[in-house]
Design a protein around this motif. Structure first.
Motif, PDB file in Angstrom:
ATOM      1  N   GLN A  12       0.783  -1.223   0.000  1.00 29.03           N
ATOM      2  CA  GLN A  12       0.000   0.000   0.000  1.00 29.03           C
ATOM      3  C   GLN A  12       0.820   1.281   0.000  1.00 29.03           C
ATOM      4  O   GLN A  12       0.272   2.374  -0.112  1.00 29.03           O
ATOM      5  CB  GLN A  12      -0.974   0.013   1.181  1.00 29.03           C
ATOM      6  CG  GLN A  12      -0.334  -0.066   2.544  1.00 29.03           C
ATOM      7  CD  GLN A  12      -1.322   0.371   3.619  1.00 29.03           C
ATOM      8  OE1 GLN A  12      -1.885   1.437   3.543  1.00 29.03           O
ATOM      9  NE2 GLN A  12      -1.531  -0.472   4.605  1.00 29.03           N
ATOM     10  N   TYR A  64      -0.385   2.645  -7.862  1.00 28.13           N
ATOM     11  CA  TYR A  64      -1.846   2.791  -7.869  1.00 28.13           C
ATOM     12  C   TYR A  64      -2.289   3.709  -9.006  1.00 28.13           C
ATOM     13  O   TYR A  64      -3.222   3.407  -9.756  1.00 28.13           O
ATOM     14  CB  TYR A  64      -2.333   3.414  -6.554  1.00 28.13           C
ATOM     15  CG  TYR A  64      -2.423   2.506  -5.367  1.00 28.13           C
ATOM     16  CD1 TYR A  64      -3.147   1.312  -5.407  1.00 28.13           C
ATOM     17  CD2 TYR A  64      -1.828   2.859  -4.165  1.00 28.13           C
ATOM     18  CE1 TYR A  64      -3.257   0.513  -4.289  1.00 28.13           C
ATOM     19  CE2 TYR A  64      -1.933   2.058  -3.044  1.00 28.13           C
ATOM     20  CZ  TYR A  64      -2.641   0.879  -3.111  1.00 28.13           C
ATOM     21  OH  TYR A  64      -2.761   0.087  -2.008  1.00 28.13           O
ATOM     22  N   MET A 119      -4.728   2.907 -12.247  1.00 30.16           N
ATOM     23  CA  MET A 119      -5.960   3.640 -12.535  1.00 30.16           C
ATOM     24  C   MET A 119      -5.904   4.270 -13.932  1.00 30.16           C
ATOM     25  O   MET A 119      -6.905   4.256 -14.667  1.00 30.16           O
ATOM     26  CB  MET A 119      -6.184   4.718 -11.474  1.00 30.16           C
ATOM     27  CG  MET A 119      -6.503   4.163 -10.096  1.00 30.16           C
ATOM     28  SD  MET A 119      -6.754   5.492  -8.894  1.00 30.16           S
ATOM     29  CE  MET A 119      -6.418   4.628  -7.363  1.00 30.16           C
ATOM     30  N   THR A 159     -11.150  -0.120  -9.746  1.00 27.56           N
ATOM     31  CA  THR A 159     -10.818   0.067  -8.340  1.00 27.56           C
ATOM     32  C   THR A 159     -12.022   0.636  -7.602  1.00 27.56           C
ATOM     33  O   THR A 159     -12.979   1.117  -8.223  1.00 27.56           O
ATOM     34  CB  THR A 159      -9.625   1.027  -8.164  1.00 27.56           C
ATOM     35  OG1 THR A 159      -9.968   2.299  -8.734  1.00 27.56           O
ATOM     36  CG2 THR A 159      -8.370   0.488  -8.829  1.00 27.56           C
ATOM     37  N   ALA A 211     -11.362   6.145  -5.133  1.00 27.93           N
ATOM     38  CA  ALA A 211     -10.080   5.568  -4.747  1.00 27.93           C
ATOM     39  C   ALA A 211      -9.000   6.643  -4.672  1.00 27.93           C
ATOM     40  O   ALA A 211      -8.202   6.690  -3.727  1.00 27.93           O
ATOM     41  CB  ALA A 211      -9.687   4.474  -5.735  1.00 27.93           C
ATOM     42  N   VAL A 269      -7.680   1.781  -0.949  1.00 26.38           N
ATOM     43  CA  VAL A 269      -8.062   1.365  -2.303  1.00 26.38           C
ATOM     44  C   VAL A 269      -8.249  -0.137  -2.344  1.00 26.38           C
ATOM     45  O   VAL A 269      -7.482  -0.897  -1.736  1.00 26.38           O
ATOM     46  CB  VAL A 269      -6.978   1.766  -3.331  1.00 26.38           C
ATOM     47  CG1 VAL A 269      -7.340   1.283  -4.729  1.00 26.38           C
ATOM     48  CG2 VAL A 269      -6.767   3.273  -3.331  1.00 26.38           C
ATOM     49  N   ARG A 270      -9.260  -0.587  -3.074  1.00 23.68           N
ATOM     50  CA  ARG A 270      -9.408  -2.008  -3.384  1.00 23.68           C
ATOM     51  C   ARG A 270      -9.355  -2.168  -4.901  1.00 23.68           C
ATOM     52  O   ARG A 270     -10.092  -1.506  -5.636  1.00 23.68           O
ATOM     53  CB  ARG A 270     -10.724  -2.562  -2.838  1.00 23.68           C
ATOM     54  CG  ARG A 270     -10.935  -4.043  -3.179  1.00 23.68           C
ATOM     55  CD  ARG A 270     -12.040  -4.662  -2.331  1.00 23.68           C
ATOM     56  NE  ARG A 270     -11.588  -4.886  -0.963  1.00 23.68           N
ATOM     57  CZ  ARG A 270     -12.242  -4.508   0.117  1.00 23.68           C
ATOM     58  NH1 ARG A 270     -13.398  -3.869   0.002  1.00 23.68           N
ATOM     59  NH2 ARG A 270     -11.767  -4.767   1.319  1.00 23.68           N
ATOM     60  N   ILE A 271      -8.439  -3.014  -5.370  1.00 24.94           N
ATOM     61  CA  ILE A 271      -8.365  -3.344  -6.798  1.00 24.94           C
ATOM     62  C   ILE A 271      -9.320  -4.515  -7.004  1.00 24.94           C
ATOM     63  O   ILE A 271      -9.086  -5.616  -6.510  1.00 24.94           O
ATOM     64  CB  ILE A 271      -6.924  -3.710  -7.214  1.00 24.94           C
ATOM     65  CG1 ILE A 271      -5.962  -2.570  -6.846  1.00 24.94           C
ATOM     66  CG2 ILE A 271      -6.857  -3.985  -8.716  1.00 24.94           C
ATOM     67  CD1 ILE A 271      -4.491  -2.925  -7.016  1.00 24.94           C
ATOM     68  N   SER A 325      -8.413  -9.732 -11.692  1.00 26.30           N
ATOM     69  CA  SER A 325      -8.977  -8.393 -11.837  1.00 26.30           C
ATOM     70  C   SER A 325     -10.227  -8.449 -12.705  1.00 26.30           C
ATOM     71  O   SER A 325     -10.241  -9.122 -13.748  1.00 26.30           O
ATOM     72  CB  SER A 325      -7.935  -7.469 -12.484  1.00 26.30           C
ATOM     73  OG  SER A 325      -8.540  -6.310 -13.018  1.00 26.30           O
ATOM     74  N   PRO A 328      -4.703  -9.302  -8.289  1.00 25.01           N
ATOM     75  CA  PRO A 328      -4.347  -8.347  -7.230  1.00 25.01           C
ATOM     76  C   PRO A 328      -4.443  -9.016  -5.864  1.00 25.01           C
ATOM     77  O   PRO A 328      -5.468  -9.627  -5.532  1.00 25.01           O
ATOM     78  CB  PRO A 328      -5.413  -7.242  -7.368  1.00 25.01           C
ATOM     79  CG  PRO A 328      -6.202  -7.574  -8.601  1.00 25.01           C
ATOM     80  CD  PRO A 328      -6.036  -9.025  -8.848  1.00 25.01           C
ATOM     81  N   ALA A 379      -3.713  -4.429  -2.373  1.00 24.72           N
ATOM     82  CA  ALA A 379      -4.895  -4.597  -3.212  1.00 24.72           C
ATOM     83  C   ALA A 379      -6.185  -4.471  -2.417  1.00 24.72           C
ATOM     84  O   ALA A 379      -7.280  -4.490  -2.983  1.00 24.72           O
ATOM     85  CB  ALA A 379      -4.850  -5.963  -3.899  1.00 24.72           C
TER      86      ALA A 379
END
Length: 533
Positions: free
Chosen positions: A268, A274, A278, A284, A385, A484-486, A494, A502, A507
């Protein structure tokens, strides 16, 4: 042994000064020594709820004959149950050929265990780690703590072992997954103390964990994997409708990698990664998290408060705590408690002040510390996100500015009275970069400052003295979990980019060393079931 039946006995009570487990079992069960063919402690939990009656609650696996087994199964107070031999189911390899390599990005717990399993199963993964080997990385971290100047590619967050390598090495997890046992067993095989497979709240300590991480990484290479250190993933581009072209930056040199399956274990702290994801259209979502400060008290005070007359007993070590409260309808709680440890500076780039906790295996430093954090909801930062990343970044930069070259800190009494700390008292701040006395509220959002204050007062009622005037608060604690969550599907891929997996804390799917490692194992298993090695 022939005709041996294994019976798991629970609620075996062991005083700190008692060491002969066989005698305890015989006393509790009424068996004779000759009836017990084998004996093994499989779980040890400390019960310190009554300060004058501190004891270990043991689960003990005993091997006995049929007659003794039937007798034990009637001892209801010991909650016995028969344990049948278990064999791990072999992984069935898939048949789909790979057009390119299996690549793992990040060598924190999730990436480390994903790569280890893939290598064991013959997939020869390529690991891309933006930081250095833990032995080299340690020098960069020490230099940062001495000078206050952080290396943006080799620090507490980036490098072999991830952020967990500079922590308490706590292995406690709330997930109930059989893979947890495999994680602990693998750590022991690579040098962790065998006790972690038994303790209810196991820890390794950063001094031992760094060696374990290095040996585990070596095992990946010995099994056919390859690790690129000081190599940053800069881009992911779909390739011919199947797989991806990865752009890897290693010392300014661009390396192109054909990738059939990608385990994304970025951690993270990698906000540039990140943003790249994106920009590349990865799905995300914002997620709740928590932020606050690090609180530290004298270790001896916490030990006495938690263990009473047993404080200082060599078998018990430094005491732990976990406290919860409310600030309005928001939760306030302690997190990542480090008994007998230090508060460490844990920024990943210039202009940030970020704190974490770290303990050695012995947990014998003068202070004990924990994060005191307040829940942050997605509506606090616009439900996006990027909004979550910006919320955290603003706090870290505000703390850096307030510290003016040091880390911002204050006494608890000053924090509660809303005044600047001009000098510290009986509790010496342990932060690995020097601290500056400040009005700490100035770098916290109002609801966070209010929540920390309410939490401290409530904790002082629950653990009397926790809100002592000279206890120290250091800012800021912002990386309890990712904002953030992927997004991924049930196969761990994904939802927007098939064949990308992820995983881990970065993730948004784990919270700690063991749960991250388990998440990495699950992704590796998904790849193994799909592709031929």
């Amino acid at each position: 042994m022939k005709n041996e039946r294994l019976i798991l006995l629970q609620n075996i009570k062991q005083r700190p000064d008692e060491s002969d487990v066989m005698s305890l079992v015989l006393s509790c069960t009424g068996l004779t020594r000759g009836q017990v063919r084998s004996l093994r402690v499989v779980r040890q939990a400390l019960d310190a709820r009554k300060k004058r009656d501190v004891f270990f609650s043991l689960q003990v696996l005993v091997g006995v004959d049929d007659r003794a087994a039937e007798y034990l199964l009637r001892k209801r107070e010991l909650m016995p149950r028969e344990e049948l031999p278990r064999e791990a189911e072999p992984l069935i390899h898939g048949a789909q050929p790979m057009k390119g390599r299996v690549v793992v990005v990040g060598l924190g717990p999730a990436g480390l265990f994903a790569a280890y399993l893939l290598a064991k199963e013959g997939y020869k993964p390529l690991v891309v780690e933006r930081g250095k080997r833990v032995s080299e990385r340690e020098k960069d971290v020490r230099e940062y703590w001495l000078s206050g100047v952080v290396n943006p590619e080799s620090n507490v967050n980036f490098g072999e072992g991830g952020a967990g390598a500079f922590s308490d090495g706590k292995l406690t997890t709330r997930i109930k997954d059989p893979r947890c046992e495999m994680v602990l067993r693998t750590l022991v095989e690579n040098g962790a103390p065998a006790e972690i497979c038994v303790m209810a709240k196991p820890h390794v300590g950063t001094d031992l964990l760094k060696g374990v991480v290095g040996r585990l990484a070596d095992s990946i290479c010995e099994l056919g994997g390859e690790i690129l250190y000081s190599a940053r993933l800069d881009d992911i581009v779909p390739h011919s409708g199947e797989g991806y072209k990865l752009a890897v930056n290693r010392g300014g040199e661009r390396i192109n990698v054909d990738c059939a399956a990608l385990v994304l274990a970025i951690g993270q702290g990698a906000r540039d990664s990140y943003n790249m994801l994106m920009d590349r259209g990865f799905a995300t979502a914002a997620k709740p998290f928590a932020v606050g400060v690090r609180a530290e008290h004298p270790r001896e005070f916490i030990d006495r408060a938690q263990l009473g007359d047993f404080a200082g007993h060599p078998r018990l070590g430094a005491a732990e705590y976990r406290l919860t409260a409310k600030s309005g309808d928001r939760g306030v709680y302690t997190f990542c408690m480090c008994p007998g440890g230090k508060v460490i500076a844990a920024a990943s780039t210039e202009g940030q002040a970020v704190v974490n906790g770290m303990s050695k295996h012995a947990r014998n430093d003068a202070n004990s510390n924990a994060a005191v954090v307040v829940q942050v909801r997605t509506e606090d930062f616009g439900d996006t996100a990027k909004g979550g990343l910006e919320f955290v970044e603003r706090m870290e930069r505000a703390a850096f500015a307030l510290g003016d070259g040091a880390y911002p800190a204050c006494r608890v009494e000053d924090f509660l009275k809303g005044r600047k700390t001009r000098s510290f008292g009986s509790v010496t701040p342990s932060c690995t970069v020097g601290v500056k006395g400040v009005l700490l509220r100035d770098c916290l959002p109002d609801f966070v400052a209010e929540g920390v204050g309410r939490g401290l007062r409530a904790f002082g009622r629950e653990l009397v003295g926790y809100d002592m005037p000279d206890a120290v608060l250091t800012g800021v604690e912002t990386r309890t979990s990712s904002p953030v969550r992927i997004l991924r599907d049930c196969d761990m891929q994904s939802v927007s980019h098939p064949s990308v997996y992820p995983v881990g804390e970065g993730a948004g799917y784990a919270g700690g060393i063991v749960s991250s490692a388990v998440d990495g194992l699950k992704a590796a298993e998904s790849i193994i079931k799909r592709f031929a090695p």
